[in-house]
Write an enzyme that holds these catalytic residues in place. Sequence first.
Site, PDB file in Angstrom:
ATOM      1  N   LYS A 114       0.845  -1.203   0.000  1.00 43.50           N
ATOM      2  CA  LYS A 114       0.000   0.000   0.000  1.00 43.50           C
ATOM      3  C   LYS A 114       0.878   1.249   0.000  1.00 43.50           C
ATOM      4  O   LYS A 114       0.618   2.206  -0.728  1.00 43.50           O
ATOM      5  CB  LYS A 114      -0.939  -0.021   1.222  1.00 43.50           C
ATOM      6  CG  LYS A 114      -2.012  -1.100   1.107  1.00 43.50           C
ATOM      7  CD  LYS A 114      -2.742  -1.376   2.413  1.00 43.50           C
ATOM      8  CE  LYS A 114      -3.649  -2.604   2.249  1.00 43.50           C
ATOM      9  NZ  LYS A 114      -4.356  -3.006   3.472  1.00 43.50           N
TER      10      LYS A 114
ATOM     11  N   GLN B 123      -4.819  -1.633   9.526  1.00 46.71           N
ATOM     12  CA  GLN B 123      -4.619  -2.978   8.986  1.00 46.71           C
ATOM     13  C   GLN B 123      -5.168  -4.019   9.968  1.00 46.71           C
ATOM     14  O   GLN B 123      -4.862  -3.994  11.155  1.00 46.71           O
ATOM     15  CB  GLN B 123      -3.122  -3.221   8.718  1.00 46.71           C
ATOM     16  CG  GLN B 123      -2.807  -4.522   8.017  1.00 46.71           C
ATOM     17  CD  GLN B 123      -3.376  -4.613   6.593  1.00 46.71           C
ATOM     18  OE1 GLN B 123      -3.521  -3.621   5.902  1.00 46.71           O
ATOM     19  NE2 GLN B 123      -3.697  -5.811   6.164  1.00 46.71           N
TER      20      GLN B 123
ATOM     21  N   ASP C 258     -11.467   1.939   3.539  1.00 45.61           N
ATOM     22  CA  ASP C 258     -11.630   0.482   3.516  1.00 45.61           C
ATOM     23  C   ASP C 258     -13.108   0.100   3.367  1.00 45.61           C
ATOM     24  O   ASP C 258     -13.424  -1.036   3.019  1.00 45.61           O
ATOM     25  CB  ASP C 258     -11.124  -0.121   4.841  1.00 45.61           C
ATOM     26  CG  ASP C 258      -9.828  -0.889   4.682  1.00 45.61           C
ATOM     27  OD1 ASP C 258      -9.548  -1.378   3.583  1.00 45.61           O
ATOM     28  OD2 ASP C 258      -9.100  -0.994   5.694  1.00 45.61           O
TER      29      ASP C 258
HETATM   30  N1  GUN Z   1      -6.630  -7.328   6.296  1.00 44.76           N
HETATM   31  C1  GUN Z   1      -6.855  -8.151   5.243  1.00 44.76           C
HETATM   32  N2  GUN Z   1      -7.413  -7.455   4.235  1.00 44.76           N
HETATM   33  C2  GUN Z   1      -7.538  -6.179   4.646  1.00 44.76           C
HETATM   34  C3  GUN Z   1      -8.039  -5.001   4.037  1.00 44.76           C
HETATM   35  O1  GUN Z   1      -8.521  -4.970   2.895  1.00 44.76           O
HETATM   36  N3  GUN Z   1      -7.988  -3.877   4.798  1.00 44.76           N
HETATM   37  C4  GUN Z   1      -7.501  -3.888   6.068  1.00 44.76           C
HETATM   38  N4  GUN Z   1      -7.515  -2.739   6.745  1.00 44.76           N
HETATM   39  N5  GUN Z   1      -7.031  -4.956   6.658  1.00 44.76           N
HETATM   40  C5  GUN Z   1      -7.052  -6.098   5.942  1.00 44.76           C
END
Ligand code: GUN
Length: 287
Positions: free
Chosen positions: A48, A92, A115
């Site tokens: 990211k 995350q 998200d």
């Molecule tokens: N953990 C696994 N996939 C994701 C996601 O798309 N966003 C976040 N914040 N955590 C994750």
Amino acid sequence: MRRLGCKEVADAVMADIQKGCSGLRRMPGLAVILVSHDAASETYVRKKEESAIALGFEHRQYTLPETSSEEELLSLIDTLNCDDAIDGILVQLPLPGHINEKRVIERISADKDVDGFSPVNAGRLMIGEDSFVPCTPKGVMHILSYYGIETAGKNVTVIGRSNIVGKPMAALLMQRGVDATVTVCNTKTKDLKEHTLISDIIIVAAGAPGTIDQSYVKDGAVVIDVGVNRIPDSTKKKGFRLVGDVDYQSFENRDVSITPVPGGVGVMTVAMLMENTFISARRRQGL
Ligand code: GUN
């Protein structure tokens, strides 16, 4: 078998975002918070970061100790909610066990929830209103559209019912204008094949390698593999290799289209996060 590679799809999205940024007064700002330091989360967060930097976004990475309290995390979110340079806040997941995930997600301002996990955005998605759409299911919709895969009137089976993938995926497929007939399966589903063998599209987000092999899929169908699993492999420098939830090899001589792992849905998830952050920045600048 036809391979539905997603790198070119993601590259096209990134190029569009880059173009769109030239019309903004300031570059989009993304804050990423990492608390659980498991290897997979660290990798996702790094990807990211790389994409945000490549686009010239204002990118802030907050790496908190795993022993951080819930209050510390909530207080950081409060600060970022009020920070005008930040358009998107991402925590995350998963979080360490002593932190309440629901309280944390609910604390992120709905207009910075890139998200799309907050109850406000999840609710808006469910009733077909404008919302931040979770990145992985949004990426899957983008792949289907890029490859011209029709959804209206098609039987679609989603395997997995998580808040991150399965549920929003089903909501998107049900939307008016998408018009799929959707079945959502889970680990208690009695006979998975009963559903998959009549499906035109199968979206596999089970989190288990080998969930689907060729015997589950009819000719001409499309399989979207959302799984990302690490398999120990001493021949690899990192000591593991990535596989999806689909037994890819078994499809070799079949008339089926499949997204690969790696190089499939994962690259789209990151691109969609950048797109959501760009949308947020544009919206917050009144454009
Ligand atoms: N953990 C696994 N996939 C994701 C996601 O798309 N966003 C976040 N914040 N955590 C994750």
